[in-house]
Design a protein around this motif. Structure first.
Motif: not given
Length: 191
Positions: A83-84, A89-90, A95-97, A102-103
């Protein structure tokens, strides 16, 4: 609007969230809970949660609430470290990558799950009950984890290779420009 979009809009279940935090299912004309929305997710229902007053889409925030409830009760899926790392990444250039990564990986897991289910359904349905199926999956979990570890390692290696290629291409593209602190190409070759 395409025909497919029009059809999906018509079949989309609308849930309204009121200021008192209550959720109203317009299809069943009844108030529902987060547990009911979780059931919609598990049933692969097409739904959208909107703010009753503003019309803003709240689907993601409701899904995040369900994940939070799942993580705080029972067996969590994410470690504190994972989670950290996600939080880090935010606002980061990657971030977009990360979101796409993940998706796509979740989709790969779902495809593996579907394929295993299809293969085992015909083979084991007649011979195994639910308890035996659960035991079989417990035996298969280490093998599946090993397969996923190999997949992740291959993905990592591919990413590093891609990054190296991009650096080489960038270096070649800018090789002719005299940047401060950089020796000209001819000088480097003579040394």
């Amino acid at each position: 609007m395409t025909r497919q979009t029009a059809t999906s809009k018509q079949t989309q279940r609308l849930i309204k969230k009121y200021p008192n935090r209550r959720l109203y299912d317009t299809q069943s004309s009844a108030y529902i809970t987060l547990a009911d929305i979780k059931r919609l997710v598990l049933d692969n229902a097409n739904f959208q949660v909107v703010d009753a007053k503003s019309g803003d889409d709240l689907t993601r925030s409701i899904l995040l609430q369900i994940i939070l409830e799942e993580e705080t009760g029972g067996v969590p899926m994410f470690s504190a470290n994972a989670l950290a790392q996600i939080i880090r990444f935010y606002g980061h250039a990657m971030q977009g990558v990360m979101g796409t990564f993940l998706e796509k990986n979740i989709q790969v897991l779902m495809d593996i799950q579907d394929r295993m289910s299809e293969q085992s359904h015909g083979l084991y349905k007649q011979h195994f009950g639910p308890e035996a199926w659960a035991q079989l999956m417990n035996v298969q979990t280490p093998a599946l984890q090993n397969m996923m570890n190999s997949y992740i390692e291959q993905s990592r290696n591919l990413f590093v290779q891609m990054q190296d290629q991009m650096q080489d291409q960038t270096r070649n593209m800018f090789a002719g420009f005299p940047f401060p602190g950089q020796a000209p190409e001819d000088t480097k070759k003579k040394k």
